[in-house]
Design an enzyme around this catalytic site. Sequence first.
Site, PDB file in Angstrom:
ATOM      1  N   GLU A   1      11.914   2.575  14.406  1.00  0.00           N
ATOM      2  CA  GLU A   1      10.855   3.480  13.880  1.00  0.00           C
ATOM      3  C   GLU A   1       9.432   3.526  14.503  1.00  0.00           C
ATOM      4  OE1 GLU A   1       9.538   2.872   9.908  1.00  0.00           O
ATOM      5  OE2 GLU A   1       9.351   0.640  10.012  1.00  0.00           O
TER       6      GLU A   1
ATOM      7  N   LYS B   1       6.448  -2.011   1.851  1.00  0.00           N
ATOM      8  CA  LYS B   1       5.475  -1.414   2.465  1.00  0.00           C
ATOM      9  C   LYS B   1       4.134  -2.380   2.417  1.00  0.00           C
ATOM     10  CE  LYS B   1       3.243   3.000   3.225  1.00  0.00           C
ATOM     11  NZ  LYS B   1       3.392   3.277   4.741  1.00  0.00           N
TER      12      LYS B   1
ATOM     13  N   TYR C   1       0.761  -1.300   0.017  1.00  0.00           N
ATOM     14  CA  TYR C   1       0.037   0.044   0.048  1.00  0.00           C
ATOM     15  C   TYR C   1       0.761   1.212   0.165  1.00  0.00           C
ATOM     16  CZ  TYR C   1       1.014   1.011   4.946  1.00  0.00           C
ATOM     17  OH  TYR C   1       1.414   1.295   6.084  1.00  0.00           O
TER      18      TYR C   1
ATOM     19  N   LEU D   1      11.052   1.577   7.265  1.00  0.00           N
ATOM     20  CA  LEU D   1      10.370   1.768   6.060  1.00  0.00           C
ATOM     21  C   LEU D   1      11.045   3.339   5.411  1.00  0.00           C
ATOM     22  CD1 LEU D   1       8.038   1.377   3.843  1.00  0.00           C
ATOM     23  CD2 LEU D   1       7.077   3.051   4.988  1.00  0.00           C
TER      24      LEU D   1
HETATM   25  N1  PDD Z   1       2.585   5.328   7.458  1.00  0.00           N
HETATM   26  N2  PDD Z   1       7.152   3.953   9.044  1.00  0.00           N
HETATM   27  C1  PDD Z   1       5.917   3.157   9.050  1.00  0.00           C
HETATM   28  C2  PDD Z   1       5.998   1.986   9.568  1.00  0.00           C
HETATM   29  C3  PDD Z   1       5.022   3.662   8.381  1.00  0.00           C
HETATM   30  O1  PDD Z   1       3.838   2.841   8.146  1.00  0.00           O
HETATM   31  C4  PDD Z   1       5.176   4.843   7.721  1.00  0.00           C
HETATM   32  C5  PDD Z   1       3.941   5.669   6.686  1.00  0.00           C
HETATM   33  C6  PDD Z   1       6.238   5.743   7.846  1.00  0.00           C
HETATM   34  C7  PDD Z   1       6.296   7.150   7.216  1.00  0.00           C
HETATM   35  O2  PDD Z   1       6.404   6.915   5.836  1.00  0.00           O
HETATM   36  P1  PDD Z   1       5.862   8.181   4.895  1.00  0.00           P
HETATM   37  O3  PDD Z   1       6.796   9.337   5.222  1.00  0.00           O
HETATM   38  O4  PDD Z   1       6.135   7.712   3.379  1.00  0.00           O
HETATM   39  O5  PDD Z   1       4.400   8.355   5.015  1.00  0.00           O
HETATM   40  C8  PDD Z   1       7.322   5.247   8.316  1.00  0.00           C
HETATM   41  C9  PDD Z   1       1.436   5.744   6.554  1.00  0.00           C
HETATM   42  C10 PDD Z   1       1.140   7.043   6.530  1.00  0.00           C
HETATM   43  C11 PDD Z   1       0.294   4.816   7.199  1.00  0.00           C
HETATM   44  O6  PDD Z   1       0.577   3.519   7.518  1.00  0.00           O
HETATM   45  O7  PDD Z   1      -0.920   5.324   7.352  1.00  0.00           O
END
Ligand code: PDD
Length: 285
Positions: free
Chosen positions: A182, A149, A33, A207
Amino acid sequence: MSRCAYVNGRYIPLRQAAVNVEDRGYQFADGVYEVCEVRDGRLVDERRHVDRLVRSLGELRIAMPMSRAALGAVLRETVQRNRVRDGIVYLQITRGVARRDHAFPAADTQPSVVVTARSLDRAANERVAADGIAVITVPENRWPRVDIKSVSLLPNVLAKQAARDAGAKEAWFVDAAGRVTEGSSTNAWIVTRDGKLVTRQTDHAILRGITRTVLLDLLKDQGLRLEERPFSVEEAYAAREAFVTSASQIVMPVVQIDGRPVGNGAPGLLASALRRDFHKYAESA
Ligand code: PDD
């Protein structure tokens, strides 16, 4: 105005939008996703999100189901049909529908594509950022390929709920060596007492957040000092500032870790400035 979802080529009222019970995303979490911020009706960093999507699909050997241009058109159409000005667009691609069997289905199985979009209250988010959030730490218990992801998010779901149960907004995973990997849905950052920004390097243990990547450009441009390395929980407790980054939260100051105040217990100056400047460095289309 009722919301709608894109499901495998059609825009369907959200309440009726559904996938087959034998979708491999539903049965095996066999899919990936993306979440992209929508700001002033435009997609933020679409190119980088689609790059990451292509990489995630490649790692799982799922074919990209349509061209990048067609995908971009679907994302935009879903945003418009749902009249989202500020919010997020969610995209999910799974290996498709097949009789349940762990091994990959026939090569001609079509991936399933779902896109939804929803509004977020920008003013409310700004109020949260003005107060900052609390985080808790939890043991890392995810698989060693969280750079993909994937929709397989059970440890993240449980970690986030543990945070909620503790009156916090986010949970930071901590590896066996006592170092933060994270957040459950964010990347984790600290600012040391001597003003250096620290965030974990992008290996398979985190991620590669798009917000994180854009922030690196900003830091370089502004001449801020950065160390990409793991930091321990103790280092985080002693930090001057802490914050998290994600597409929906942008740069969100952290004011408490495991019940201890970070710095003076108020959002950090640097985190607040980075939040303010972020969109000057993000791509918007
Ligand atoms: N989450 N780490 C994890 C485990 C994440 O699920 C996300 C993003 C990030 C940050 O990635 P980005 O800057 O590309 O949004 C780091 C999304 C927003 C979600 O699951 O809703």
